[in-house]
Design a protein around this motif. Structure first.
Motif, short mmCIF file in Angstrom:
data_model
loop_
_atom_site.label_atom_id
_atom_site.label_comp_id
_atom_site.label_asym_id
_atom_site.label_seq_id
_atom_site.Cartn_x
_atom_site.Cartn_y
_atom_site.Cartn_z
N UNK A 1 -0.30 -2.93 -23.09
CA UNK A 1 -1.23 -4.06 -23.09
C UNK A 1 -0.48 -5.38 -23.05
N UNK A 2 0.61 -5.44 -23.86
CA UNK A 2 1.40 -6.67 -23.85
C UNK A 2 2.05 -6.90 -22.50
N UNK A 3 2.55 -5.83 -21.87
CA UNK A 3 3.18 -5.96 -20.56
C UNK A 3 2.21 -6.43 -19.50
N UNK A 4 0.98 -5.89 -19.53
CA UNK A 4 -0.03 -6.33 -18.57
C UNK A 4 -0.35 -7.80 -18.76
N UNK A 5 -0.47 -8.21 -20.01
CA UNK A 5 -0.79 -9.61 -20.30
C UNK A 5 0.32 -10.53 -19.80
N UNK A 6 1.56 -10.14 -20.09
CA UNK A 6 2.68 -10.98 -19.67
C UNK A 6 2.86 -10.98 -18.16
N UNK A 7 2.58 -9.82 -17.54
CA UNK A 7 2.69 -9.76 -16.07
C UNK A 7 1.70 -10.70 -15.42
N UNK A 8 0.49 -10.76 -15.99
CA UNK A 8 -0.51 -11.68 -15.42
C UNK A 8 -0.08 -13.13 -15.57
N UNK A 9 0.71 -13.40 -16.64
CA UNK A 9 1.21 -14.75 -16.85
C UNK A 9 2.50 -14.99 -16.08
N UNK A 10 2.92 -13.99 -15.33
CA UNK A 10 4.15 -14.06 -14.53
C UNK A 10 5.38 -14.29 -15.40
N UNK A 11 5.34 -13.70 -16.62
CA UNK A 11 6.50 -13.75 -17.51
C UNK A 11 7.28 -12.46 -17.32
N UNK A 12 8.22 -12.48 -16.37
CA UNK A 12 8.94 -11.25 -16.02
C UNK A 12 9.83 -10.76 -17.15
N UNK A 13 10.42 -11.66 -17.90
CA UNK A 13 11.30 -11.22 -19.00
C UNK A 13 10.51 -10.50 -20.08
N UNK A 14 9.34 -11.03 -20.44
CA UNK A 14 8.51 -10.39 -21.45
C UNK A 14 7.98 -9.05 -20.97
N UNK A 15 7.57 -8.99 -19.70
CA UNK A 15 7.07 -7.73 -19.15
C UNK A 15 8.18 -6.69 -19.10
N UNK A 16 9.39 -7.12 -18.77
CA UNK A 16 10.53 -6.19 -18.74
C UNK A 16 10.82 -5.64 -20.12
N UNK A 17 10.75 -6.49 -21.14
CA UNK A 17 10.97 -6.04 -22.51
C UNK A 17 9.92 -5.01 -22.92
N UNK A 18 8.66 -5.26 -22.53
CA UNK A 18 7.60 -4.31 -22.85
C UNK A 18 7.82 -2.97 -22.16
N UNK A 19 8.25 -3.02 -20.89
CA UNK A 19 8.50 -1.78 -20.15
C UNK A 19 9.68 -1.02 -20.75
N UNK A 20 10.69 -1.71 -21.21
CA UNK A 20 11.82 -1.04 -21.86
C UNK A 20 11.37 -0.34 -23.14
N UNK A 21 10.50 -1.00 -23.90
CA UNK A 21 9.97 -0.37 -25.12
C UNK A 21 9.16 0.86 -24.77
N UNK A 22 8.32 0.75 -23.73
CA UNK A 22 7.52 1.89 -23.31
C UNK A 22 8.41 3.05 -22.91
N UNK A 23 9.46 2.77 -22.17
CA UNK A 23 10.39 3.82 -21.73
C UNK A 23 11.06 4.49 -22.93
N UNK A 24 11.48 3.68 -23.91
CA UNK A 24 12.14 4.21 -25.09
C UNK A 24 11.19 5.08 -25.91
N UNK A 25 9.97 4.62 -26.14
CA UNK A 25 9.00 5.38 -26.92
C UNK A 25 8.58 6.66 -26.19
N UNK A 26 8.45 6.59 -24.86
CA UNK A 26 8.09 7.79 -24.10
C UNK A 26 9.18 8.85 -24.21
N UNK A 27 10.44 8.42 -24.15
CA UNK A 27 11.55 9.36 -24.28
C UNK A 27 11.55 10.01 -25.66
#
Length: 391
Positions: free
Chosen positions: A211-237
């Motif tokens: 949810x945070x990544x989607x919100x940040x992506x809509x705001x075009x905050x690539x750094x925040x969206x990248x951080x959210x995706x890294x967290x998602x990847x870590x938790x999924x693993x």
């Protein structure tokens, strides 16, 4: 001796009455009944062959009835007892009235098996009626053909022994069934706790970060969206690893593998790695935290993990989560607190997380409390005793 079940004999965990139990055979009869029936038939052949000519037809018919009673003793034990004892009483009374010698059947020993079956497979009204018939029949038999005090007492004692044996086996069977049910419920509760504290925890983190990544992506905050995706990847693993371990443990027929990784006190410090730019997680370990049992260390980790996850989900405008673990000579104390504003729905509904934490701590003899702080935020406090302190 069987250990005592957690609820009264004859009742389920919810207080409902157990009418049938799984240890009762579903078959109308088994090979044991066939063997008994054959033995009764062999005895009946001798009884008819050496019986008074006037009693032979009666002996044959009644003996065949005893064979049938043996075969149906599992599904109709009361009818079998009534037929056998009532039949013997009627025959003795008839012999007394007609003035003839009482009929002797060596196959009469089977009545003890029938009494055993009644107490083994029935309870309540059926047992009362059956024992009443037995008492009346024996009274009638002794009344018309008194064998002597010693023989009468011995006969009554043998019948009571058969009844007591049947009741004892039934009691043990019900107790065993309830212990199995209790073990199943405890295992389901343990699986529920492990699933909630592992898979559900990581999936919840994935959902929040998505949810945070989607919100940040809509705001075009690539750094925040990248951080959210890294967290998602870590938790999924982590989720996949713990799911594989859980499935492997459940498939282990030797039951030697733990359902989830065994976490130690040092693993609590790694939870600080889940900090974000908006929510910092601080961990402080103090006092004597050595030589703790693995169960205590695992419980402390799971309570900390769940408390931190709850703060991430429910604490509005929180900037910090503080984790303090303090060890003393007698116990270990854990405090997890945040500085956020608790959502009303979260304060009124604890869900399964608090239930699981309380169960973990209680099983180890500790206590857990959770509630709002005096100024703001929410705190979870757990106290776990040190087993070596009691010694």
């Amino acid at each position: 001796m069987w250990p005592e079940p957690a609820w009264p004999i004859g009742q389920g965990p919810d207080g409902s009455r157990i009418v049938t139990v799984a240890f009762v055979s579903k078959a109308a009869y088994t090979w044991r009944d066939g063997v008994l029936a054959v033995l009764v038939l062999i005895a009946l052949v001798f009884d008819v062959a050496f019986q008074n000519a006037a009693w032979r037809p009666v002996a044959a018919v009644f003996g065949l009835g005893l064979v049938l009673a043996v075969l149906v003793r599992r599904i109709h034990p009361l009818s079998a007892v009534v037929f056998a004892f009532g039949g013997f009483a009627i025959l003795d009374v008839a012999a007394y009235v007609t003035g003839t010698e009482p009929m002797t059947l060596h196959s009469g020993w089977v009545v003890l098996v029938l009494v055993y079956s009644l107490l083994r497979r029935r309870a309540g009204r059926d047992v009362i009626v059956g024992l009443a018939v037995v008492a009346l029949a024996m009274t009638a038999i002794v009344g018309v053909d008194f064998p002597g005090i010693a023989e009468t007492i011995a006969g009554i004692a043998i019948v009571l022994l058969a009844a007591a044996l049947g009741a004892s086996v039934r009691y043990r069977g019900i107790a065993r069934e309830q212990l199995i049910t209790q073990a199943k419920l405890q295992e389901r509760e343990r699986l529920a706790r492990e699933l909630h504290d592992t898979v559900a925890h990581h999936v919840s983190a994935i959902a929040i970060q998505a949810q945070a990544g989607l919100f940040l992506a809509r705001l075009e905050s690539l750094s925040g969206a990248t951080e959210a995706l890294e967290t998602i990847n870590r938790e999924a693993a982590r989720t996949l690893a713990e799911m594989r371990m859980m499935v492997s443990a459940l498939r282990d027929v030797r039951e030697r593998s733990p359902l989830t990784p065994r976490h130690r006190i040092a693993d609590i410090e790694r939870l600080a790695g889940d900090s974000t730019t908006t929510l910092r997680i601080g961990v402080e370990l103090r006092g004597d935290l050595t030589n703790l049992p693995p169960a205590v260390e695992g419980a402390l980790y799971r309570v900390t993990q769940e408390s931190v996850a709850n703060a991430q989900r429910h604490a509005q405008h929180a900037t910090r989560v503080s984790v303090e673990v303090t060890g003393s000579a007698t116990d270990v104390r854990l405090t997890v607190s945040d500085d956020g504003r608790r959502v009303a729905a979260a304060t009124s509904s604890h869900g399964f997380g608090l239930v699981g934490m309380t169960e973990r701590v209680t099983l180890l003899g500790g206590t857990l409390t959770a509630g709002p702080n005096a100024d703001r935020g929410w705190s979870v406090r757990a106290v776990l005793p040190r087993p070596d302190a009691a010694a």
